[in-house]
Design an enzyme around this catalytic site. Structure first.
Site, PDB file in Angstrom:
ATOM      1  CB  THR A 160      -2.631   7.210  -2.256  1.00  0.00           C
ATOM      2  OG1 THR A 160      -1.897   5.999  -2.544  1.00  0.00           O
ATOM      3  CG2 THR A 160      -1.822   8.412  -2.738  1.00  0.00           C
ATOM      4  CG  ASP A 167       6.737  -3.241   9.561  1.00  0.00           C
ATOM      5  OD1 ASP A 167       7.327  -3.641   8.535  1.00  0.00           O
ATOM      6  OD2 ASP A 167       6.414  -2.057   9.750  1.00  0.00           O
ATOM      7  NE  ARG A 225      -2.452  -0.172   3.692  1.00  0.00           N
ATOM      8  CZ  ARG A 225      -3.202   0.201   4.705  1.00  0.00           C
ATOM      9  NH1 ARG A 225      -4.509   0.293   4.548  1.00  0.00           N
ATOM     10  NH2 ARG A 225      -2.691   0.503   5.873  1.00  0.00           N
ATOM     11  CG  ASP A 283       3.096  -2.997   8.803  1.00  0.00           C
ATOM     12  OD1 ASP A 283       3.347  -4.157   8.400  1.00  0.00           O
ATOM     13  OD2 ASP A 283       3.129  -2.015   8.061  1.00  0.00           O
TER      14      ASP A 283
END
Ligand code: PRP
Ligand code: URA
Length: 206
Positions: free
Chosen positions: A105, A200, A101, A197
């Site tokens: 945006t 991560d 991603r 995340d």
């Protein structure tokens, strides 16, 4: 169709994954365990065909899987679900699609795609831990359909209603299975409460 797995073991394991103090190692271990439970559930109605066999006692009718199964992890975090699925479906073939991603945006950017030839006749299981805006999964499914896939199941660990609505609008023919349905997305597009995340946490990056 949307299915949210309502299972005490999954609730327990996903809570360990959500905890910010959980290490990468324990995070992956619990993801593997949940993936196995999800694999069991989403393959419940996979096509099977009869196969004559002989037990030590007598001939009888057995069964075997009657269609190829292809796992397509959405790179990078989707890889985290593959080990658990392969433990349960060792004959599955693996396709790959790379998406990330754009952090500003939130639009998905594709950077890699490679699939086995048997997509048209296969049950294709797309894996990604997070279904947030749904942009990455929707774009990945569009690519997978262009390779001829007809039966697709999207398997995500954590989703939100926004992401589910996006897939249902863009791909009404795709079934969705989640381990948990969370509340909403925050202003940065992260799932709340979520687990942060996923890539991560899975790979120890930051
Ligand atoms: C994460 C996640 C999904 C995507 C979900 O990937 O693994 O692919 O975000 O968000 P969306 O539903 O709003 O598209 P990310 O872009 O962080 O890439 P990564 O897997 O390489 O970490
Ligand atoms: N991607 C993630 O890894 N986590 C989120 O909460 C949303 C998108």
């Amino acid at each position: 169709m949307i299915t949210v797995l309502d299972h005490s073991l999954i609730k327990h394991k996903i809570s360990i994954m959500r905890d910010k103090s959980t290490s990468t190692y324990i995070f992956k271990q619990n993801l593997d365990e949940i993936a196995k439970l999800m694999a069991y559930e989403v393959t419940r109605n996979v096509v099977i065909r009869e196969k004559p066999i002989e037990t030590p006692i007598c001939p009888t009718v057995g069964y075997e899987i009657g269609q190829p199964i292809v796992l397509v992890p959405i790179l990078r975090a989707g890889i985290g679900l593959v080990d658990g699925f392969r433990d349960i479906i060792p004959t599955a073939k693996i396709g790959h699609i790379g998406m990330y991603r754009n952090e500003e945006t939130l639009e998905p950017i594709e950077y890699y795609a490679r699939f086995p030839k048997c997509m048209p006749e296969s049950l294709v299981i797309v894996t990604d831990p997070m279904l947030a805006t749904g942009g990455s999964a929707s774009a990945a499914i569009t690519q997978i359909k262009q390779r001829g896939a007809k039966k697709i199941i999207l398997v995500c660990l954590v989703g939100v209603p926004e992401g589910v609505a996006r897939i249902q609008k863009d791909h009404p023919d795709v079934d969705i299975t989640l381990a948990a349905m969370d509340d909403h997305l925050n202003e940065k597009g992260y799932i709340v409460p979520g687990l942060g995340d996923a890539g991560d946490r899975l790979f120890g990056t930051d």
